[in-house]
Design a protein around this motif. Structure first.
Motif, PDB file in Angstrom:
ATOM      1  N   LEU A   1      24.883 -26.535  29.113  1.00  0.00           N
ATOM      2  CA  LEU A   1      26.282 -26.861  29.383  1.00  0.00           C
ATOM      3  C   LEU A   1      26.605 -26.841  30.876  1.00  0.00           C
ATOM      4  CD1 LEU A   1      28.114 -24.827  26.566  1.00  0.00           C
ATOM      5  CD2 LEU A   1      27.612 -27.282  26.620  1.00  0.00           C
ATOM      6  N   GLY A   2      25.640 -26.356  31.677  1.00  0.00           N
ATOM      7  CA  GLY A   2      25.863 -26.307  33.121  1.00  0.00           C
ATOM      8  C   GLY A   2      26.349 -24.963  33.611  1.00  0.00           C
ATOM      9  N   PHE A   3      26.283 -23.930  32.753  1.00  0.00           N
ATOM     10  CA  PHE A   3      26.706 -22.592  33.133  1.00  0.00           C
ATOM     11  C   PHE A   3      25.485 -21.750  33.498  1.00  0.00           C
ATOM     12  CE2 PHE A   3      30.099 -23.671  29.854  1.00  0.00           C
ATOM     13  CZ  PHE A   3      30.956 -24.189  30.811  1.00  0.00           C
ATOM     14  N   PHE A   4      25.737 -20.519  33.955  1.00  0.00           N
ATOM     15  CA  PHE A   4      24.662 -19.653  34.430  1.00  0.00           C
ATOM     16  C   PHE A   4      24.102 -18.830  33.266  1.00  0.00           C
ATOM     17  CE2 PHE A   4      23.113 -15.845  36.854  1.00  0.00           C
ATOM     18  CZ  PHE A   4      22.119 -16.507  37.560  1.00  0.00           C
ATOM     19  N   GLY A   5      23.220 -19.464  32.485  1.00  0.00           N
ATOM     20  CA  GLY A   5      22.685 -18.828  31.291  1.00  0.00           C
ATOM     21  C   GLY A   5      21.797 -17.637  31.542  1.00  0.00           C
ATOM     22  N   GLU A   6      21.282 -17.499  32.770  1.00  0.00           N
ATOM     23  CA  GLU A   6      20.415 -16.356  33.076  1.00  0.00           C
ATOM     24  C   GLU A   6      21.180 -15.036  32.985  1.00  0.00           C
ATOM     25  OE1 GLU A   6      20.122 -19.225  34.391  1.00  0.00           O
ATOM     26  OE2 GLU A   6      18.003 -19.653  34.020  1.00  0.00           O
ATOM     27  N   ASN A   7      22.491 -15.095  33.139  1.00  0.00           N
ATOM     28  CA  ASN A   7      23.341 -13.901  32.982  1.00  0.00           C
ATOM     29  C   ASN A   7      24.419 -14.261  31.960  1.00  0.00           C
ATOM     30  OD1 ASN A   7      25.478 -11.937  33.295  1.00  0.00           O
ATOM     31  ND2 ASN A   7      24.537 -11.342  35.245  1.00  0.00           N
ATOM     32  N   LEU A   8      24.271 -13.757  30.729  1.00  0.00           N
ATOM     33  CA  LEU A   8      25.152 -14.175  29.647  1.00  0.00           C
ATOM     34  C   LEU A   8      26.601 -13.737  29.869  1.00  0.00           C
ATOM     35  CD1 LEU A   8      22.892 -13.610  26.513  1.00  0.00           C
ATOM     36  CD2 LEU A   8      23.304 -15.696  27.813  1.00  0.00           C
ATOM     37  N   LYS A   9      26.812 -12.634  30.557  1.00  0.00           N
ATOM     38  CA  LYS A   9      28.186 -12.194  30.828  1.00  0.00           C
ATOM     39  C   LYS A   9      28.881 -13.191  31.752  1.00  0.00           C
ATOM     40  CE  LYS A   9      27.349  -7.248  30.161  1.00  0.00           C
ATOM     41  NZ  LYS A   9      27.356  -5.895  30.787  1.00  0.00           N
ATOM     42  N   VAL A  10      28.164 -13.612  32.793  1.00  0.00           N
ATOM     43  CA  VAL A  10      28.723 -14.599  33.719  1.00  0.00           C
ATOM     44  C   VAL A  10      28.938 -15.919  32.997  1.00  0.00           C
ATOM     45  CG1 VAL A  10      28.271 -15.966  35.791  1.00  0.00           C
ATOM     46  CG2 VAL A  10      27.708 -13.524  35.762  1.00  0.00           C
ATOM     47  N   ALA A  11      27.975 -16.321  32.165  1.00  0.00           N
ATOM     48  CA  ALA A  11      28.069 -17.590  31.445  1.00  0.00           C
ATOM     49  C   ALA A  11      29.279 -17.609  30.513  1.00  0.00           C
ATOM     50  CB  ALA A  11      26.796 -17.844  30.649  1.00  0.00           C
ATOM     51  N   ARG A  12      29.550 -16.472  29.876  1.00  0.00           N
ATOM     52  CA  ARG A  12      30.703 -16.412  28.966  1.00  0.00           C
ATOM     53  C   ARG A  12      32.011 -16.533  29.729  1.00  0.00           C
ATOM     54  NH1 ARG A  12      27.520 -12.001  26.531  1.00  0.00           N
ATOM     55  NH2 ARG A  12      26.427 -12.867  24.714  1.00  0.00           N
ATOM     56  N   VAL A  13      32.068 -15.929  30.915  1.00  0.00           N
ATOM     57  CA  VAL A  13      33.260 -16.054  31.749  1.00  0.00           C
ATOM     58  C   VAL A  13      33.447 -17.518  32.157  1.00  0.00           C
ATOM     59  CG1 VAL A  13      34.302 -15.465  33.970  1.00  0.00           C
ATOM     60  CG2 VAL A  13      33.191 -13.688  32.613  1.00  0.00           C
TER      61      VAL A  13
ATOM     62  N   ASN B   1      41.607  -7.658  25.250  1.00  0.00           N
ATOM     63  CA  ASN B   1      41.536  -8.089  23.857  1.00  0.00           C
ATOM     64  C   ASN B   1      40.250  -8.865  23.577  1.00  0.00           C
ATOM     65  OD1 ASN B   1      44.094  -6.998  23.314  1.00  0.00           O
ATOM     66  ND2 ASN B   1      45.131  -8.879  23.948  1.00  0.00           N
ATOM     67  N   CYS B   2      39.146  -8.343  24.137  1.00  0.00           N
ATOM     68  CA  CYS B   2      37.806  -8.906  23.919  1.00  0.00           C
ATOM     69  C   CYS B   2      37.638 -10.297  24.555  1.00  0.00           C
ATOM     70  CB  CYS B   2      37.481  -8.984  22.434  1.00  0.00           C
ATOM     71  SG  CYS B   2      37.408  -7.369  21.643  1.00  0.00           S
ATOM     72  N   ARG B   3      38.549 -10.684  25.442  1.00  0.00           N
ATOM     73  CA  ARG B   3      38.417 -11.957  26.134  1.00  0.00           C
ATOM     74  C   ARG B   3      38.254 -11.702  27.617  1.00  0.00           C
ATOM     75  NH1 ARG B   3      43.170 -15.817  24.804  1.00  0.00           N
ATOM     76  NH2 ARG B   3      41.698 -17.381  25.546  1.00  0.00           N
ATOM     77  N   PRO B   4      37.305 -12.359  28.266  1.00  0.00           N
ATOM     78  CA  PRO B   4      37.111 -12.160  29.702  1.00  0.00           C
ATOM     79  C   PRO B   4      38.270 -12.752  30.485  1.00  0.00           C
ATOM     80  CG  PRO B   4      35.732 -13.926  28.924  1.00  0.00           C
ATOM     81  CD  PRO B   4      36.364 -13.335  27.705  1.00  0.00           C
ATOM     82  N   VAL B   5      38.789 -12.004  31.426  1.00  0.00           N
ATOM     83  CA  VAL B   5      39.912 -12.455  32.252  1.00  0.00           C
ATOM     84  C   VAL B   5      39.575 -12.267  33.711  1.00  0.00           C
ATOM     85  CG1 VAL B   5      42.342 -12.115  32.800  1.00  0.00           C
ATOM     86  CG2 VAL B   5      41.570 -11.867  30.446  1.00  0.00           C
ATOM     87  N   ILE B   6      39.855 -13.267  34.527  1.00  0.00           N
ATOM     88  CA  ILE B   6      39.634 -13.185  35.961  1.00  0.00           C
ATOM     89  C   ILE B   6      40.933 -12.783  36.637  1.00  0.00           C
ATOM     90  CG2 ILE B   6      38.908 -14.443  38.028  1.00  0.00           C
ATOM     91  CD1 ILE B   6      36.758 -14.106  35.943  1.00  0.00           C
ATOM     92  N   SER B   7      40.893 -11.734  37.407  1.00  0.00           N
ATOM     93  CA  SER B   7      42.099 -11.318  38.141  1.00  0.00           C
ATOM     94  C   SER B   7      41.779 -11.249  39.625  1.00  0.00           C
ATOM     95  CB  SER B   7      42.596  -9.956  37.641  1.00  0.00           C
ATOM     96  OG  SER B   7      41.624  -8.959  37.894  1.00  0.00           O
ATOM     97  N   TYR B   8      42.771 -11.481  40.435  1.00  0.00           N
ATOM     98  CA  TYR B   8      42.598 -11.494  41.886  1.00  0.00           C
ATOM     99  C   TYR B   8      43.426 -10.385  42.523  1.00  0.00           C
ATOM    100  CZ  TYR B   8      43.138 -12.965  46.735  1.00  0.00           C
ATOM    101  OH  TYR B   8      43.182 -12.984  48.117  1.00  0.00           O
TER     102      TYR B   8
END
Length: 207
Positions: free
Chosen positions: A155-167, A198-205
Motif C-alpha cells: 500500500l506504500g506504507f512502512f510495513g517494517e514497523n507495524l505500529k508506524v504503518a497502522r498510523v 479508544n484504541c485508535r492511533p491519534v497524532i497530536s502536535y
C-alpha cells in the motif's frame, strides 16, 4: 534437418531454471505464461482452486486460506505464480492473462467460465518469499507479522514497523496524510507525539 529444427521455439533461448517471485519483467512474464504447460493433473488443480474461489463470492466465508503442497521441484511456485497472473488478469503485451490461458484450459469449459467470473473482480496479488521477508523471531505471530508487513508495503506504507504503518493507514483513511506531512515538516522546534485514544492511533502536535 537438425534435431533443434524440430522444435517450435529456439532451444538456445534463455530459460529460467527456477521460478522466482522477483522475476516480473514483461519478457519474463510472457515467457512464463506462454510456455506454461497445463497437464491433466494441473487442470484438476486449477478446477479445484477456482471452484472454491468462486464459491467464496457467492457464500462469504472466513475459510480463505489455500495450502499448496508438493515435493521440492514439483512446480508449487510456478503454479502459484500462474494463479497470481490469472487473478490479476495481468496485461502481457497485447493480451490479458486469461486470454492466453483459454487454449491451455480448453478441456474444461466450466473452468473457463469460473475464471472469467473470478477475474471480473479487481484483484491485486502480493507475491513474496516468506523465508526472506520474515524475521528471525519465530513465534505464534510470525506469519501474521510478515503478511501484515508485505500488505502495508504494497500500500506504500512502512510495513517494517507495524505500529508506524497502522498510523499511516489511519491518516490515509482519514484523509489527513498531507496535513500530517505539512505539520511534521513545520514542527522544527516542536514535538510530534503518537498516542492511542479508544484504541485508535491519534497524532497530536505540541509546540
Amino acid at each position: 534437418m537438425l534435431i533443434k529444427d524440430m522444435f517450435t521455439k529456439d532451444i538456445n533461448r534463455e530459460i529460467n531454471g527456477v521460478i522466482q517471485v522477483a522475476q516480473d519483467t514483461e519478457s519474463v512474464v510472457y515467457q512464463e505464461v506462454s510456455e506454461y504447460v497445463v497437464t491433466d493433473e494441473l487442470l484438476e488443480l486449477f478446477e479445484k482452486f477456482f471452484d472454491a474461489y468462486f464459491k467464496a463470492f457467492k457464500e462469504p466465508t472466513n475459510g480463505i486460506g489455500v495450502w499448496i503442497s508438493g515435493f521440492f521441484g514439483s512446480g508449487k511456485s510456478h503454479f502459484l505464480k500462474m494463479l497470481s497472473y490469472i487473478l490479476e488478469n495481468k496485461q502481457i503485451g497485447s493480451s490479458k492473462t486469461v486470454e492466453m490461458f483459454k487454449d491451455k484450459l480448453a478441456a474444461s469449459p466450466n473452468l473457463d467460465r469460473m475464471m472469467e467470473q473470478a477475474t471480473a473482480v479487481d484483484t491485486e496479488a502480493i507475491l513474496f518469499n516468506i523465508d526472506i521477508e520474515g524475521t528471525s523471531e519465530k513465534d505464534s505471530t510470525a506469519v501474521m507479522r510478515v503478511f501484515s508487513k508485505m500488505f502495508y508495503n504494497h500500500l506504500g506504507f512502512f510495513g517494517e514497523n507495524l505500529k508506524v504503518a497502522r498510523v499511516e493507514f489511519y491518516l490515509y483513511q482519514d484523509g489527513k496524510t498531507e496535513e500530517f506531512r505539512r505539520v511534521f515538516k513545520a514542527a522544527r522546534t516542536g514535538q510530534l507525539a503518537v498516542k492511542r485514544l479508544n484504541c485508535r492511533p491519534v497524532i497530536s502536535y505540541r509546540p
